[in-house]
Design a protein around this motif. Structure first.
Motif, PDB file in Angstrom:
ATOM      1  N   UNK A 160       0.880  -1.172   0.000  1.00 54.93           N
ATOM      2  CA  UNK A 160       0.000   0.000   0.000  1.00 54.93           C
ATOM      3  C   UNK A 160       0.916   1.221   0.000  1.00 54.93           C
ATOM      4  N   UNK A 161       0.844   1.991  -1.052  1.00 55.12           N
ATOM      5  CA  UNK A 161       1.696   3.170  -1.236  1.00 55.12           C
ATOM      6  C   UNK A 161       0.890   4.411  -0.858  1.00 55.12           C
ATOM      7  N   UNK A 162       1.278   5.045   0.240  1.00 55.24           N
ATOM      8  CA  UNK A 162       0.539   6.204   0.750  1.00 55.24           C
ATOM      9  C   UNK A 162       1.212   7.507   0.346  1.00 55.24           C
ATOM     10  N   UNK A 163       0.426   8.553   0.236  1.00 53.08           N
ATOM     11  CA  UNK A 163       0.923   9.886  -0.082  1.00 53.08           C
ATOM     12  C   UNK A 163       0.314  10.886   0.882  1.00 53.08           C
ATOM     13  N   UNK A 164       1.153  11.757   1.442  1.00 58.31           N
ATOM     14  CA  UNK A 164       0.654  12.873   2.250  1.00 58.31           C
ATOM     15  C   UNK A 164       0.304  13.992   1.277  1.00 58.31           C
TER      16      UNK A 164
END
Length: 138
Positions: A19-23
Motif C-alpha cells: 500500500x503506497x501512501x501519499x501525504x
C-alpha cells in the motif's frame, strides 16, 4: 498495489502486496512552492508491504484482481493485467535513471479511486494469489 522485488541482474525475484501512501497536504504545499514533491512520499511508514512471494515459486503473474478497501468498502478494484505499463516496461524505464539492486522494491501503481483516508480507518489491500495486507491508519 503490486510490489516487485528486484533480484540479481535486475530480474524479478518476487512479488508482494503493498500500500503506497501519499501525504497530499505535503505534496500540495510543495507543488504550490514549485518544490519537489518528495516530502509527500518520504514520511514515516509510507509504504507498508506484505510477505514476499518468490517468483521461483509462483511465477510471474500477468493477471489477477487487485483491490483496496477502506473499512470493508471497495475504494479501488481492478486487475493487474490493466497496469498502464507492464512490469518489464517499468523495470526498463527505471533502469534508465537508477541502478537497480537486489532487494530494491518497485511499487507499480494503483487502480483509479485514490482518495484520502483518516485516522482510525483500516485499509485492506489485496492481490489475487498474493493475499491481503491490512493497515490501520494512525
Amino acid at each position: 498495489e503490486l510490489v516487485v522485488a528486484v533480484g540479481e541482474n535486475g530480474e524479478v525475484a518476487g512479488w508482494a502486496v503493498g500500500v503506497d501512501l501519499t501525504r497530499r497536504d505535503l505534496q500540495s504545499e510543495a507543488k504550490a512552492k514549485g518544490r519537489p514533491w518528495e516530502a509527500g512520499k518520504a514520511f514515516d511508514r509510507p509504504a507498508p508491504i506484505g510477505p514476499l512471494h518468490p517468483a521461483s515459486r509462483i511465477g510471474h503473474p500477468a493477471k489477477g484482481a487487485v483491490w483496496v478497501q477502506v473499512d470493508g468498502k471497495d475504494r479501488q478494484r481492478s486487475d493487474i493485467a490493466n497496469l498502464i505499463w507492464s512490469v518489464p516496461e517499468v523495470i526498463a524505464d527505471l533502469s534508465k535513471y537508477f541502478e537497480l539492486q537486489p532487494g530494491d522494491l518497485i511499487y507499480t501503481g494503483t487502480p483509479e479511486g485514490v482518495a484520502a483516508v483518516a485516522r482510525g480507518q483500516t485499509m485492506t489491500g489485496g492481490i489475487e494469489g498474493l493475499g491481503e495486507l491490512k493497515v490501520k491508519v494512525v
